[in-house]
Design a protein around this motif. Structure first.
Motif, short mmCIF file in Angstrom:
data_model
loop_
_atom_site.label_atom_id
_atom_site.label_comp_id
_atom_site.label_asym_id
_atom_site.label_seq_id
_atom_site.Cartn_x
_atom_site.Cartn_y
_atom_site.Cartn_z
N ALA A 42 0.83 -1.21 0.00
CA ALA A 42 0.00 0.00 0.00
C ALA A 42 0.87 1.26 0.00
O ALA A 42 0.56 2.22 -0.70
CB ALA A 42 -0.94 -0.01 1.19
N VAL A 43 1.95 1.26 0.77
CA VAL A 43 2.86 2.41 0.78
C VAL A 43 3.46 2.60 -0.60
O VAL A 43 3.50 3.72 -1.13
CB VAL A 43 3.96 2.26 1.86
N GLU A 44 3.90 1.52 -1.22
CA GLU A 44 4.48 1.61 -2.56
C GLU A 44 3.47 2.17 -3.56
O GLU A 44 3.80 3.02 -4.38
CB GLU A 44 4.96 0.23 -3.02
N GLY A 69 10.23 5.71 0.60
CA GLY A 69 10.07 5.17 1.94
C GLY A 69 9.46 3.79 1.95
O GLY A 69 9.41 3.10 0.93
N ASP A 70 9.00 3.44 3.11
CA ASP A 70 8.41 2.14 3.37
C ASP A 70 7.44 2.30 4.53
O ASP A 70 7.20 3.43 4.97
CB ASP A 70 9.52 1.12 3.68
N PRO A 71 6.88 1.22 5.07
CA PRO A 71 5.89 1.37 6.14
C PRO A 71 6.40 2.05 7.42
O PRO A 71 5.61 2.46 8.26
CB PRO A 71 5.45 -0.06 6.42
N THR A 72 7.72 2.22 7.55
CA THR A 72 8.26 2.87 8.75
C THR A 72 8.33 4.39 8.61
O THR A 72 8.55 5.10 9.59
CB THR A 72 9.66 2.34 9.11
N GLY A 73 8.18 4.90 7.36
CA GLY A 73 8.21 6.35 7.15
C GLY A 73 8.40 6.68 5.68
O GLY A 73 8.98 5.89 4.94
N ILE A 74 7.89 7.84 5.29
CA ILE A 74 8.09 8.33 3.93
C ILE A 74 8.74 9.71 4.01
O ILE A 74 8.54 10.45 4.97
CB ILE A 74 6.78 8.38 3.12
N HIS A 87 3.64 8.40 14.50
CA HIS A 87 4.39 7.80 15.60
C HIS A 87 3.49 6.97 16.52
O HIS A 87 3.88 5.88 16.94
CB HIS A 87 5.13 8.88 16.40
N SER A 88 2.30 7.47 16.79
CA SER A 88 1.40 6.75 17.70
C SER A 88 0.94 5.41 17.13
O SER A 88 0.58 4.50 17.89
CB SER A 88 0.17 7.61 18.04
N ALA A 89 0.97 5.25 15.80
CA ALA A 89 0.58 3.99 15.16
C ALA A 89 1.79 3.12 14.86
O ALA A 89 1.65 1.94 14.56
CB ALA A 89 -0.19 4.27 13.87
N GLY A 90 2.97 3.71 14.90
CA GLY A 90 4.18 2.94 14.64
C GLY A 90 4.51 2.76 13.17
O GLY A 90 5.23 1.83 12.81
N ASP A 145 -0.47 10.22 6.89
CA ASP A 145 0.84 10.62 6.36
C ASP A 145 0.77 10.87 4.86
O ASP A 145 1.35 11.83 4.35
CB ASP A 145 1.89 9.55 6.68
N VAL A 146 0.04 10.02 4.17
CA VAL A 146 -0.11 10.18 2.72
C VAL A 146 -0.87 11.47 2.42
O VAL A 146 -0.49 12.24 1.53
CB VAL A 146 -0.82 8.96 2.11
N ALA A 147 -1.91 11.76 3.18
CA ALA A 147 -2.67 12.99 2.98
C ALA A 147 -1.79 14.21 3.23
O ALA A 147 -1.83 15.19 2.46
CB ALA A 147 -3.89 13.02 3.90
#
Length: 97
Positions: free
Chosen positions: A9-11, A22-27, A73-76, A82-84
């Motif tokens: 989904a991040v990709e 990025g990846d699921p840890t951050g973009i 951060h609260s979701a890890g 973040d995308v929005a």
């Protein structure tokens, strides 16, 4: 709380953003503006947007080069929030050029 996006989904979301990686840890996205004042104007506009969305990126300022990093951060990890925010940052950068 928002759910962390999968790697797939991040990709997929990164494909619709400008120069983000990025990846699921951050973009993140790094952009160079024409001048230091231009860079600070972008930071000010992103700050106002972040307040409006109640979601705040990490921002690194190096003269006229800005790096934005988005992670809930609260979701890890990376969520729809973040995308929005990344989309809004893209709009701000486009209007600054």
């Amino acid at each position: 709380m928002a759910d962390v996006l999968t790697a797939e989904a991040v990709e997929d979301e990164l494909g619709g953003l400008t120069s983000w990686s990025g990846d699921p840890t951050g973009i993140s996205r790094t952009v160079e503006l024409a001048s230091f004042p231009d860079a600070i104007t972008v930071v000010d506009r992103v700050a106002a947007t972040a307040e409006e969305l109640d979601h705040h990126p990490d921002i690194d300022i190096r003269w006229r080069t800005l790096t934005f990093r988005c992670v809930t951060h609260s979701a890890g990890g990376v969520t729809d929030r973040d995308v929005a925010l990344a989309r809004r940052i893209d709009e701000i950068i486009r209007s600054a050029r």
